[in-house]
Enzyme design. Structure first.
Site, PDB file in Angstrom:
ATOM      1  N   MET B  41     105.844  44.314 -26.834  1.00 33.22           N
ATOM      2  CA  MET B  41     107.027  43.588 -26.361  1.00 33.22           C
ATOM      3  C   MET B  41     106.634  42.241 -25.791  1.00 33.22           C
ATOM      4  SD  MET B  41     108.820  46.870 -24.533  1.00 33.22           S
ATOM      5  CE  MET B  41     107.555  47.023 -23.278  1.00 33.22           C
ATOM      6  N   ASP B  42     106.291  41.306 -26.664  1.00 33.28           N
ATOM      7  CA  ASP B  42     105.746  40.025 -26.250  1.00 33.28           C
ATOM      8  C   ASP B  42     106.831  38.955 -26.160  1.00 33.28           C
ATOM      9  OD1 ASP B  42     102.906  38.107 -27.564  1.00 33.28           O
ATOM     10  OD2 ASP B  42     103.852  38.183 -25.595  1.00 33.28           O
ATOM     11  N   GLY B  43     106.781  38.141 -25.082  1.00 31.42           N
ATOM     12  CA  GLY B  43     107.688  37.000 -25.023  1.00 31.42           C
ATOM     13  C   GLY B  43     108.645  36.974 -23.850  1.00 31.42           C
ATOM     14  N   THR B 221     106.584  41.079 -31.262  1.00 31.52           N
ATOM     15  CA  THR B 221     107.506  39.947 -31.255  1.00 31.52           C
ATOM     16  C   THR B 221     106.803  38.667 -30.845  1.00 31.52           C
ATOM     17  OG1 THR B 221     108.088  40.678 -29.029  1.00 31.52           O
ATOM     18  CG2 THR B 221     109.616  41.232 -30.809  1.00 31.52           C
TER      19      THR B 221
END
Lengths: 265, 276
Positions: B41-43, B221
């Site tokens: 779950m990047d960002g 992501t």
């Protein structure tokens, strides 16, 4: 696809003499790994037997090696044959084994004469004896070379790599060479992975991994070593992968590096 | 995040959305549905910056997105979902940020086991995967409570990787394999008498992630294409999908796209293995 070549001013000369436009010396990946996928599809799409696909792949690999050396890459690792490839038709496997012997006898020999250090990772013991002896002789003869490291993954599996390291460590614990099980840490495991054939420890993990033919997966290649590797997936089939494609991948890699200033997590 | 359900219009929109998703879900079910999807779950932080929010707010939006994505996965009948919530590397961030993230995580773990939570609605069993000793006591206890509260759930599984890195997981599995071989009375040497009989299965069974099959798809992501020390061992054959959106911006359509890619590749890999 042409790429204009600019001589970059460089005090040390040698490896960095010819960097294409847009590429920066400081941001070159030290270790590039390539999953050379797509030989068979290339042949089939032309109505040719798969063997010709592998021959075309060999040409592309030669070009790839030459270009990496030219651009100053320190280590190039190529995934030539996986432990899972044995299920292919016997004819094709035999052809490949013969081809690998031919490649070691001529292509690798040429590299050795050009100061490249040649080595093989994988379950070499599972290969035919003639191939094994060619491998050990070429590694032995090139071990003092100071140029690029060329590593070929033959009969390789990322999980077996880790498991073999585990076995060796377990033996050391049993023999009392290692204090106790609690002394096992990431550094110790890394020291026992097959990539320890690469002398410079900071070059052992790939900075960049390129996979051709549009497959979006690692397929059991260098799993531990790819923890922080930039993955670039290219649609082209491997025999069609040329200098322009390599430059494109390197440019993309360098663009990403600039964003993080080296902080990878 | 205030619950929106009191608004009538929103309820209708939700119902329509849910109906549409079910339709698409039944179309997708004509093909193979992945058993296990993992998310990096990047960002969140970049999202907060982009929307001019304070730093912690990105993670809150991220949490709400996560709840939606879980809902979509379980609706599609994906049995196993794994998320990369907190890496051991993330402990190196600024102490204030680590602390506020830990506080948010504790709050959300407690929210997970509330009556109306997704976890209970879909019969999800929760596992916390990682070197949990590195977490503060309150978070460890919250995690234990959540695992106990959901252990009887059997419809689906949620594995939350926290204080986790894949290399740490492998080191632990290696240690456990060695300990097991030391203790056991079984044959200690392999066929050529060179070393303990340890094979891939031995290492695998000691992985924290042995509670789930290997992921079919790993989605990261924000356009990054790195595994960042997540499920390295388990990713050997996983489809890697990296949409350019930031985590709080991901939605149902990205999931549909990932499943379609999976189905396309599934057909190809099946074909490939038949040809061999």
């Amino acid at each position: 696809m042409g790429s204009s070549i600019i001589k970059s001013s460089c005090g040390t000369g040698g490896a960095y003499e010819e960097l294409p436009e847009g590429l920066e010396k400081e941001l070159m990946p030290k270790h590039v790994a390539v999953i050379m996928d797509g030989n068979r599809r290339w042949a089939k799409s032309r109505g040719l037997p798969v063997q010709l696909g592998h021959i075309a792949g060999r040409r592309a690999m030669k070009q790839l090696t030459r270009n990496c050396k030219k651009f100053g890459v320190q280590v190039l690792t190529v995934f030539a044959f996986s432990t899972e490839n044995w299920i292919r038709p016997k004819e094709e496997v035999n052809f490949l084994m013969n081809l690998f012997e031919e490649v070691i006898r001529s292509d690798m020999e040429e590299l050795i004469q050009n100061d490249v250090r040649v080595s093989v990772v994988g379950n070499v013991g599972g290969l035919r004896p003639s191939l094994q002896s060619l491998i050990s002789s070429s590694s032995e003869r090139s071990k003092d070379n100071k140029g690029m490291d060329m590593v070929t993954a033959l009969n390789y599996s990322g999980r077996h790599d880790i498991t073999e390291a585990t076995k060796q460590i377990a033996r050391k614990v049993k023999d009392g060479v290692l204090g106790s099980v609690e002394d096992i840490d990431e550094t110790l495991i890394e020291k026992h992975l097959q990539t320890n054939v690469i002398e410079e420890s900071s070059y052992r993990n790939p900075d960049l991994l390129i996979r051709t033919s549009g497959e979006l997966r690692l397929s059991n290649f260098m799993l531990w070593q790819s923890a922080y590797t930039e993955l670039i997936f290219v649609d082209k089939l491997f025999p069609d992968f040329n200098e322009g494609d390599l430059v494109e991948a390197l440019t993309l890699f360098q663009k990403r590096q600039r964003r993080y200033g080296g902080h990878k997590y | 995040m205030a619950k929106q359900s009191s608004n009538r219009a929103t309820q209708v929109i939700e119902a329509v959305g849910s109906f549409l998703r079910r339709c698409i879900g039944s179309i997708l079910s004509a093909g193979p549905i992945p058993k296990h999807i993992a998310f990096i779950m990047d960002g969140n932080r970049r999202y907060a910056k982009k929307q001019n929010l304070e730093e912690g707010a990105g993670h809150r939006f991220g949490y709400s997105t996560l709840m939606n994505m879980l809902k979509y996965c379980y609706e599609l009948d994906v049995k196993y979902v794994t998320i990369y919530a907190f890496s051991i590397e993330n402990f190196k961030r600024r102490p204030e940020e680590v602390q506020s993230t830990m506080q948010l995580i504790q709050e959300k773990i407690e929210g997970l086991i509330e009556k109306e939570s997704i976890v209970n609605r879909y019969g999800v069993r929760v596992h916390f995967i990682g070197n949990l000793k590195l977490l503060s006591k309150p978070v460890q206890l919250a995690a234990e409570r959540a695992m106990n509260a959901t252990w009887h759930n059997s419809k689906a599984v949620l594995s939350i990787c926290i204080a986790y890195t894949s290399t740490d997981e492998i080191v632990n599995a290696v240690e456990e394999s060695c300990k097991e071989k030391q203790k056991g009375n079984e044959k200690l040497l392999d066929e050529i008498g060179e070393g303990p009989l340890i094979d891939v299965a031995d290492v695998e069974k000691h992985m924290y992630m042995a509670v789930a099959p290997d992921p079919d798809i790993i989605i990261r992501t924000s356009g990054e294409t790195r595994l960042s020390n997540f499920l390295l061992w388990q990713s050997a054959r996983s489809l890697l999908y990296s949409p350019g959106v930031l985590w709080p911006e991901i939605g149902f359509w990205h999931l549909v796209r990932a499943v379609l890619d999976f189905q396309k590749n599934y057909a190809y890999t099946e074909k490939k293995s038949k040809e061999s």
